[in-house]
Design a protein around this motif. Structure first.
Motif, PDB file in Angstrom:
ATOM      1  N   GLU A  17       0.755  -1.096  -0.056  1.00 51.16           N
ATOM      2  CA  GLU A  17       0.074  -0.007  -0.055  1.00 51.16           C
ATOM      3  C   GLU A  17       0.829   1.339  -0.135  1.00 51.16           C
ATOM      4  O   GLU A  17       1.907   1.216   0.675  1.00 51.16           O
ATOM      5  CB  GLU A  17      -0.862   0.088   1.246  1.00 51.16           C
ATOM      6  N   ARG A  20       2.565   6.719   4.010  1.00 56.14           N
ATOM      7  CA  ARG A  20       2.966   8.204   4.370  1.00 56.14           C
ATOM      8  C   ARG A  20       4.481   8.584   3.989  1.00 56.14           C
ATOM      9  O   ARG A  20       5.297   8.176   4.353  1.00 56.14           O
ATOM     10  CB  ARG A  20       2.713   8.358   5.870  1.00 56.14           C
ATOM     11  N   VAL A  40       1.981  11.721  -0.214  1.00 51.62           N
ATOM     12  CA  VAL A  40       0.814  11.110   0.762  1.00 51.62           C
ATOM     13  C   VAL A  40       0.927  11.357   2.115  1.00 51.62           C
ATOM     14  O   VAL A  40       2.246  11.237   2.779  1.00 51.62           O
ATOM     15  CB  VAL A  40       0.993   9.421   0.693  1.00 51.62           C
ATOM     16  N   THR A  43      -3.420   8.185   5.270  1.00 47.19           N
ATOM     17  CA  THR A  43      -3.488   6.982   4.712  1.00 47.19           C
ATOM     18  C   THR A  43      -5.109   6.578   5.146  1.00 47.19           C
ATOM     19  O   THR A  43      -5.560   7.216   6.060  1.00 47.19           O
ATOM     20  CB  THR A  43      -2.711   5.956   5.014  1.00 47.19           C
ATOM     21  N   VAL A  80      -9.871  10.317   6.499  1.00 48.19           N
ATOM     22  CA  VAL A  80      -9.248   9.797   5.286  1.00 48.19           C
ATOM     23  C   VAL A  80     -10.115   8.568   5.249  1.00 48.19           C
ATOM     24  O   VAL A  80     -10.215   7.461   5.943  1.00 48.19           O
ATOM     25  CB  VAL A  80      -8.040   9.398   5.133  1.00 48.19           C
ATOM     26  N   SER A  84      -8.488   5.352   0.286  1.00 45.58           N
ATOM     27  CA  SER A  84      -8.409   6.838  -0.175  1.00 45.58           C
ATOM     28  C   SER A  84      -6.946   7.410   0.614  1.00 45.58           C
ATOM     29  O   SER A  84      -6.811   6.704   1.493  1.00 45.58           O
ATOM     30  CB  SER A  84      -9.482   7.701   0.444  1.00 45.58           C
ATOM     31  N   TYR A  85      -6.599   8.260   0.061  1.00 41.94           N
ATOM     32  CA  TYR A  85      -5.491   9.012   0.616  1.00 41.94           C
ATOM     33  C   TYR A  85      -5.474  10.540   0.421  1.00 41.94           C
ATOM     34  O   TYR A  85      -6.236  11.012  -0.384  1.00 41.94           O
ATOM     35  CB  TYR A  85      -4.043   8.692  -0.201  1.00 41.94           C
ATOM     36  N   TYR A 105     -10.081  13.601  -1.739  1.00 41.66           N
ATOM     37  CA  TYR A 105      -9.166  12.501  -1.227  1.00 41.66           C
ATOM     38  C   TYR A 105      -9.035  11.610  -2.810  1.00 41.66           C
ATOM     39  O   TYR A 105      -9.625  11.822  -3.581  1.00 41.66           O
ATOM     40  CB  TYR A 105      -9.876  11.397  -0.526  1.00 41.66           C
ATOM     41  N   LYS A 108      -7.379   4.762  -4.175  1.00 47.94           N
ATOM     42  CA  LYS A 108      -6.110   4.043  -4.319  1.00 47.94           C
ATOM     43  C   LYS A 108      -6.071   3.635  -5.979  1.00 47.94           C
ATOM     44  O   LYS A 108      -4.903   3.480  -6.613  1.00 47.94           O
ATOM     45  CB  LYS A 108      -6.272   2.652  -3.619  1.00 47.94           C
TER      46      LYS A 108
END
Length: 127
Positions: A17, A20, A40, A43, A80, A84-85, A105, A108
């Protein structure tokens, strides 16, 4: 930056994934025809907030030696969602990022890859 040329690893998130601090290339959520590159910060499940020039994630101050200057305006809190980020640019006071977007957001499945190497106008390795 606009007109930079870089190499992004499309396979970086096949088996992991985004984390950050990763710098990623993605489809801009408000106009998916445009590609953006941002860092990023949040998270899935994180709560992101900016106060007095400091970014907090889940109540803890984020150490950010890479930013040009602290943000001048407070923001958040943002929670978040799953898959999504939350993205911020390193040039906080002049960056269009999650704080400003209509669709806050980045999903992914809209992340294209992890930035690895900028080769124009100046050489810079990201990892």
């Amino acid at each position: 930056m606009t007109h930079d040329r870089l190499i992004a690893l499309r396979t970086a998130y096949w088996f992991s994934e985004p984390k950050r601090g990763d710098i990623v290339v993605f489809h801009y959520p408000d106009n998916e025809e445009e590609l953006y590159i941002k860092r990023v910060i949040g998270t899935p499940g994180d709560i992101v907030e900016g106060k007095d020039g400091v970014v907090y994630v889940n109540g803890e101050a984020l150490e950010e030696p890479y930013i040009k200057e602290p943000a001048e305006e407070d923001f958040g809190p943002y929670q978040v969602p799953k898959e999504s980020y939350f993205m911020l640019g390193d040039n906080r006071n002049h960056s269009g990022d999650s704080r400003d977007w209509e669709n806050t957001y980045v999903k992914k499945n809209k992340i294209l890859g992890k930035a690895f190497l900028r080769y124009y106008p100046n050489f810079k390795k990201f990892s």
